[in-house]
Write an enzyme that holds these catalytic residues in place. Structure first.
Site, short mmCIF file in Angstrom:
data_model
loop_
_atom_site.label_atom_id
_atom_site.label_comp_id
_atom_site.label_asym_id
_atom_site.label_seq_id
_atom_site.Cartn_x
_atom_site.Cartn_y
_atom_site.Cartn_z
N GLN A 31 35.58 -5.46 15.25
CA GLN A 31 36.94 -5.39 14.73
C GLN A 31 37.78 -6.53 15.29
O GLN A 31 37.43 -7.17 16.28
CB GLN A 31 37.59 -4.06 15.09
CG GLN A 31 37.84 -3.89 16.57
CD GLN A 31 38.60 -2.61 16.91
OE1 GLN A 31 38.73 -1.72 16.08
NE2 GLN A 31 39.10 -2.52 18.13
N HIS A 62 56.25 7.57 7.09
CA HIS A 62 56.06 8.85 7.76
C HIS A 62 57.02 9.92 7.23
O HIS A 62 56.62 11.08 7.06
CB HIS A 62 56.22 8.68 9.27
CG HIS A 62 55.10 7.92 9.89
ND1 HIS A 62 55.28 6.78 10.65
CD2 HIS A 62 53.76 8.12 9.86
CE1 HIS A 62 54.11 6.32 11.05
NE2 HIS A 62 53.17 7.11 10.59
N GLU A 105 42.20 13.87 14.49
CA GLU A 105 41.96 12.43 14.60
C GLU A 105 40.53 12.21 15.07
O GLU A 105 40.08 12.85 16.02
CB GLU A 105 42.96 11.81 15.58
CG GLU A 105 42.66 10.38 16.00
CD GLU A 105 42.61 9.41 14.86
OE1 GLU A 105 41.60 8.67 14.77
OE2 GLU A 105 43.56 9.38 14.04
N ASP A 137 35.93 14.63 13.34
CA ASP A 137 35.96 14.04 12.00
C ASP A 137 36.75 14.93 11.05
O ASP A 137 36.48 16.12 10.93
CB ASP A 137 34.53 13.86 11.50
CG ASP A 137 34.49 13.26 10.12
OD1 ASP A 137 34.37 14.04 9.14
OD2 ASP A 137 34.60 12.04 10.01
N ASP A 155 46.79 11.24 6.24
CA ASP A 155 47.35 9.97 6.71
C ASP A 155 46.18 9.04 7.02
O ASP A 155 45.79 8.86 8.17
CB ASP A 155 48.20 10.22 7.95
CG ASP A 155 48.87 8.96 8.48
OD1 ASP A 155 48.77 7.91 7.81
OD2 ASP A 155 49.47 9.02 9.56
N SER A 156 45.62 8.45 5.98
CA SER A 156 44.37 7.69 6.10
C SER A 156 44.60 6.20 5.92
O SER A 156 45.66 5.75 5.47
CB SER A 156 43.37 8.18 5.04
OG SER A 156 43.83 7.82 3.75
N THR A 157 43.57 5.44 6.24
CA THR A 157 43.52 4.03 5.88
C THR A 157 43.16 3.93 4.40
O THR A 157 43.01 4.94 3.70
CB THR A 157 42.48 3.30 6.72
OG1 THR A 157 41.20 3.92 6.51
CG2 THR A 157 42.83 3.37 8.20
N PRO A 162 34.94 3.62 6.94
CA PRO A 162 35.00 5.02 7.36
C PRO A 162 36.04 5.85 6.62
O PRO A 162 35.90 7.06 6.49
CB PRO A 162 35.34 4.91 8.86
CG PRO A 162 34.89 3.55 9.26
CD PRO A 162 35.12 2.68 8.06
#
Length: 282
Positions: A31, A62, A105, A137, A155-157, A162
């Site tokens: 990364q 948020h 998380e 997970d 609240d994800s990427t 992943p």
């Protein structure tokens, strides 16, 4: 000379942010994570060439993902957050005094890292006794838990690597299993002008489990490409049509302090332009 961060999310165009002071930089084969200070947006966190969050505009994202579903529901007692390692979503959800929050998380190191480098995001949320932090997970959690929730906030990427599992029909079905009757799921759903397939895919996949699937939107300045969309799924279509007068009463009763969302804005955010409506196809 000032160094600049150039975002690489979209091949067609880019944005630049001045790096007035680099606070952290970890570049490896796995990364490229950097946190720097910017005069306009405060602390900025970027991962693999993409802006993840900034102190300057995080409140828009948020607040919209937390308060809109909680106040639309009107009687939420239990909220599940999938992801949200920076703590901003928990901070906003915990403003509702009668709500218990479970946050799942996948990486505890993310929480520790954000506590150190982005403390203003969580603002003490991780010390709140009404927060249950579970390190596991998120997809596994909703498949196996016996707990039930009135609101689920994903609240994800983006659906890359992943984070892709959190955009699947199977995951949405598992979220449905965890909801109380009349509950609602909301999701981070990208910027449709440059990520149109995310709207279409989410609309179809959420529609396999829920009878009312829609989107609402907000403008987050550092997320490139215009208004971003938030996915909305429930079996109670009335929740996204709560009159402004009723929302005003709920906001006042909740006593929450917001910088962006208002009752009028919440009601209006579900009105979509034709460019987004045209993507909602089965």
């Amino acid at each position: 000379m000032t160094d600049w961060f150039q975002e690489t999310l979209h091949p067609e165009f880019t944005q630049g942010l001045s790096m007035d002071k680099v606070l952290y930089h970890d570049k490896s084969d796995l990364q490229d994570l950097i946190i720097f200070e910017n005069a306009r947006f405060g602390r900025v966190m970027c991962l693999d060439g993409v802006v993840q969050t900034t102190e300057g505009d995080e409140f828009v994202y948020h607040e919209m993902l937390a308060h809109v579903p909680i106040l639309a529901h009107g009687n939420a007692k239990s909220v599940l957050i999938i992801g949200g390692g920076d703590g901003g979503m928990a901070r906003e959800a915990l403003k509702h005094q009668g709500v218990q929050v479970t946050m799942v998380e996948i990486d505890g190191a993310v929480v520790d890292f954000c506590k150190e480098h982005l403390p203003n995001h969580s603002a003490g949320a991780f010390d709140n006794p009404r927060l249950n932090l579970v390190i596991t997970d998120g997809a596994k959690y909703v498949k196996e838990t016996d707990d039930r929730f009135d609101v689920i906030i994903v609240d994800s990427t983006d659906p890359i690597g992943p984070g892709a599992v959190l955009f699947t029909a199977e995951f949405y079905a598992d979220c449905k299993r965890c909801l109380t009757e009349g509950g609602v799921v909301v999701t981070q759903n990208g910027v449709p002008f440059v990520q149109p397939e995310e709207v279409t895919n989410s609309y179809r996949r959420l529609g396999e489990s829920f009878t009312d699937v829609h989107f609402y939107r907000a403008a987050v300045p550092t997320y490139q490409g215009g208004d971003m969309t938030f996915g909305w799924a429930t079996d109670d279509a009335s929740l996204r049509r709560v009159p402004v007068a009723a929302l005003e009463q709920r906001y006042a009763a909740a006593g929450i302090d917001t910088r962006y969302v208002t009752p009028d804005l919440q009601a209006a955010s579900f009105a979509l332009p034709r460019t987004i409506l045209s993507l909602m196809t089965r």
